[in-house]
Scaffold this motif. Sequence first.
Motif, PDB file in Angstrom:
ATOM      1  N   GLU A   1      10.404  27.179  22.110  1.00 50.57           N
ATOM      2  CA  GLU A   1      11.344  26.144  22.529  1.00 50.57           C
ATOM      3  C   GLU A   1      12.780  26.471  22.144  1.00 50.57           C
ATOM      4  OE1 GLU A   1      12.206  21.373  21.909  1.00 50.57           O
ATOM      5  OE2 GLU A   1      10.390  22.269  21.059  1.00 50.57           O
TER       6      GLU A   1
ATOM      7  N   ALA B   1       7.352  20.739  25.730  1.00 50.01           N
ATOM      8  CA  ALA B   1       8.603  20.890  24.984  1.00 50.01           C
ATOM      9  C   ALA B   1       9.555  21.853  25.689  1.00 50.01           C
ATOM     10  CB  ALA B   1       8.304  21.388  23.567  1.00 50.01           C
ATOM     11  N   ILE B   2       9.009  22.950  26.226  1.00 52.76           N
ATOM     12  CA  ILE B   2       9.830  23.929  26.939  1.00 52.76           C
ATOM     13  C   ILE B   2      10.403  23.316  28.210  1.00 52.76           C
ATOM     14  CG2 ILE B   2       9.687  26.065  28.292  1.00 52.76           C
ATOM     15  CD1 ILE B   2       7.765  27.127  26.143  1.00 52.76           C
TER      16      ILE B   2
ATOM     17  N   HIS C   1      16.534  26.652  24.273  1.00 53.88           N
ATOM     18  CA  HIS C   1      17.783  26.015  23.849  1.00 53.88           C
ATOM     19  C   HIS C   1      18.910  27.046  23.739  1.00 53.88           C
ATOM     20  CE1 HIS C   1      16.412  21.938  23.106  1.00 53.88           C
ATOM     21  NE2 HIS C   1      15.347  22.403  22.478  1.00 53.88           N
TER      22      HIS C   1
ATOM     23  N   ALA D   1      13.202  20.996  27.219  1.00 52.74           N
ATOM     24  CA  ALA D   1      14.372  21.764  26.790  1.00 52.74           C
ATOM     25  C   ALA D   1      15.110  22.348  27.984  1.00 52.74           C
ATOM     26  CB  ALA D   1      13.941  22.874  25.833  1.00 52.74           C
TER      27      ALA D   1
ATOM     28  N   VAL E   1       3.574  22.699  23.663  1.00 45.74           N
ATOM     29  CA  VAL E   1       4.727  23.591  23.750  1.00 45.74           C
ATOM     30  C   VAL E   1       5.205  23.721  25.189  1.00 45.74           C
ATOM     31  CG1 VAL E   1       3.536  25.818  24.037  1.00 45.74           C
ATOM     32  CG2 VAL E   1       5.691  25.718  22.788  1.00 45.74           C
TER      33      VAL E   1
ATOM     34  N   PRO F   1      13.954  22.884  16.926  1.00 46.68           N
ATOM     35  CA  PRO F   1      12.688  22.202  17.226  1.00 46.68           C
ATOM     36  C   PRO F   1      11.801  22.094  15.987  1.00 46.68           C
ATOM     37  CG  PRO F   1      13.185  23.885  18.865  1.00 46.68           C
ATOM     38  CD  PRO F   1      14.158  24.081  17.747  1.00 46.68           C
TER      39      PRO F   1
END
Length: 238
Positions: A182, A226-227, A186, A230, A223, A175
Amino acid sequence: MRVLMILPAYNEEETILSTVGQIQTAQLPQELEVDYVVINDGSSDATERICRENHIRCISLVQNLGIGGAVQTGYLYAALEGYDIAVQFDGDGQHDIRSLASLTAPIAAGECDFTVGSRFLDGSSTFRSSAFRRIGISYLSLLIRLLTGHRIADVTSGYRAAGRSALEYLARSYPVDYPEPESLVHLFKQGFRVQEVPVNMFQRSAGRSSISPLRSVYYMIKVTLAILCAAMQRGGRE
């Protein structure tokens, strides 16, 4: 075990020599062959010049890529040079080299693929976050646990170690903006074994954090999204 310390540095002219000095003078376990590389992330100060003048191994990026791009550059270097373990070690002097052995031991023993150095597990760290930041960290920790089923208390810790398979994966996919929370999602989605271990950290001795109070709300929104993205990606080891 060949270990590469990745030191992302953006305008760290005041601390980079002392940070590298920590590594150079540390009493490290004999089973660890430790090297280091500074990733100069497009600094506008004298960080690059100081590294060159003091013969410090340094990769200079032509522009500022942010912490994600700098750390991924370090992972790429570690993968190409055949290191067994890559350790993210901030250039601002916050991370304690004396915790390196405990950070890398679970990987060397084959117990996990990736470790997160935690300021909160046993309360021994000298670092003290503000109450607001600890609330934010707790929120992100809960979010990741709900989405992955795994609990990591210090999800924003930048003191982390990756074994060979994990560092090769992160060299390909990492990321960009605020990558620590994040990237954990993954790693969990790809089936890597992640373990949290207690480490010591210090307060910053100079410079300033890249996340100012005014950007904290924006950071939390970004974030979180983004999380969530993911967590929705396909799982399974690539």
